[in-house]
Design an enzyme around this catalytic site. Structure first.
Site, short mmCIF file in Angstrom:
data_model
loop_
_atom_site.label_atom_id
_atom_site.label_comp_id
_atom_site.label_asym_id
_atom_site.label_seq_id
_atom_site.Cartn_x
_atom_site.Cartn_y
_atom_site.Cartn_z
N HIS A 100 1.12 4.12 2.17
CA HIS A 100 1.61 4.75 3.15
C HIS A 100 3.24 4.85 3.03
O HIS A 100 3.70 3.82 2.55
CB HIS A 100 1.45 3.99 4.45
N HIS A 148 -7.25 -2.13 5.77
CA HIS A 148 -6.44 -1.04 6.36
C HIS A 148 -7.35 0.24 5.83
O HIS A 148 -8.00 0.08 5.05
CB HIS A 148 -5.18 -1.11 5.87
N ASP A 158 0.34 -4.01 6.93
CA ASP A 158 -0.61 -3.41 7.51
C ASP A 158 -2.21 -3.81 7.20
O ASP A 158 -2.74 -3.65 6.31
CB ASP A 158 -0.60 -1.68 7.33
N HIS A 165 0.78 -1.24 0.01
CA HIS A 165 -0.05 0.16 0.13
C HIS A 165 0.98 1.27 -0.14
O HIS A 165 2.13 1.06 0.07
CB HIS A 165 -1.00 0.11 1.39
N HIS A 217 7.59 -4.77 11.68
CA HIS A 217 6.82 -3.54 11.75
C HIS A 217 6.38 -3.11 13.08
O HIS A 217 5.22 -2.85 13.36
CB HIS A 217 5.47 -3.90 10.79
N ASP A 230 5.87 4.57 4.88
CA ASP A 230 6.90 3.77 5.51
C ASP A 230 6.98 2.34 4.74
O ASP A 230 7.82 1.49 4.86
CB ASP A 230 6.70 3.41 7.03
N HIS A 231 6.04 2.25 3.46
CA HIS A 231 6.17 0.95 2.84
C HIS A 231 6.50 1.50 1.35
O HIS A 231 6.63 0.40 0.61
CB HIS A 231 4.72 0.37 2.72
#
Length: 308
Positions: A63, A140, A207, A61, A265, A65-66
């Site tokens: 976000h 999510h 997530d 996805h 994570h 941090d990914h």
């Protein structure tokens, strides 16, 4: 070679000890980069993996941090003039994010990306050397997919049974290809002289709150990499923001028949990673890894099939 190389294990923000997310799976002819967070390109320099090795990139996805490591990784593919197309999978609803990250700055683009957005639950892609990569929709706040690799079942020939029928040498290969062989006036089938060799499975679940597809991805995984952002003391918060606790991840692993469980994570609110292991151990008795940056986790050896 089948192993997981961990680049980063932090959630949301990196810490002094943990980089943003990033994971590389070596799986025979495939070298897959999952969720390259900020700093992934530099983390690769500390491993035996180079950008030239990569065959595929999978993003769960968009976000930060990914995915914030995508620009540098993609530009590095061109800088190193990777000689093959590199497949890229990501949620189709995030196509605009991917386009902006792909061209975040000026560079001379030489690498070929085979862009394959995920637009349907259960979408599959063929892997180099056999098997499939499957994506499943997770729960999510934004569109998110988990991934699993599934190797088809094979067979293992049984030397004692082959010898009993006088089958050896090139005849073994012929029996494998055809499924049967006429020996001394009798037809011997492959099933009579072999046992099923279960294919291996790898699952990557980031997530998400608990949902059916978490279990679908984890089912019979030899190696499950799964987020455990929170501990049970923050279970209500985890449910609210679409994340898992270590205990929930461990129960998923147990109920799904997972062999090796890799927790990762982690929220920056926790300073002692042993707390994740302690909580997970209450629910999971198999091989457990609380991931640290720049560690390597081998895929367990194949399950040994029973000869019956």
């Amino acid at each position: 070679m089948r192993e997981l190389v961990v680049l980063g294990t932090a959630s949301q923000t990196p810490t002094r000890a943990r980089n943003h997310n990033g994971y590389v799976l070596r799986w025979d002819d495939e070298v897959i980069l999952f969720d390259p967070g900020e700093g992934s390109q530099r983390q690769l320099l500390h491993t035996g993996v180079t950008a030239t090795d990569l065959t595929r990139i999978c993003v769960t996805h968009f976000h930060g941090d990914h995915c914030l490591g995508l620009p540098g990784t993609i530009q590095r593919l061109s800088l190193d003039r990777v000689p093959r197309p590199v497949a890229v999978h990501f949620p189709a609803g995030g196509a605009d994010y991917f386009a902006r990250l792909r061209h975040a700055s000026s560079f001379h683009e030489t690498a070929e990306l085979a862009v394959e957005p995920i637009s349907a639950d259960g979408q599959r892609a063929a892997l180099r050397g056999g098997g499939v990569l499957e994506a499943r929709r997770l729960r999510h706040p934004i569109e998110t997919y988990g991934y699993r690799l599934v190797e088809p079942d094979g067979c293992r020939m049984l030397p004692q049974r082959l010898a009993a029928y006088g089958i050896s040498g090139p005849a073994v290969g012929e029996l494998l290809r055809a499924g049967h062989l006429d020996v001394g006036g009798r037809r011997v089938t492959r099933d009579e002289v072999s046992v099923t060799r279960p294919g291996q499975r790898f699952a990557f679940v980031m997530d998400t709150g608990l949902c059916d597809n978490v279990y679908a991805l984890a089912e019979h995984a030899d190696l499950l990499v799964i987020e455990s952002t929170f501990l049970a003391s923050e279970a209500a918060l985890a449910a609210e923001v679409g994340h898992l606790t270590a205990g929930q991840a461990a129960r998923v692993a147990t109920e799904s028949g997972v062999r090796t469980l890799v927790l990762t994570h982690f929220s920056q609110r926790y300073g002692d990673a042993r707390r994740f292991a302690d909580e997970a151990r209450e629910h999971f008795a198999g091989d457990l890894v609380v991931a640290e940056d720049l560690t390597t986790v081998p895929v367990p050896p194949r399950r040994v099939p029973s000869a019956g």
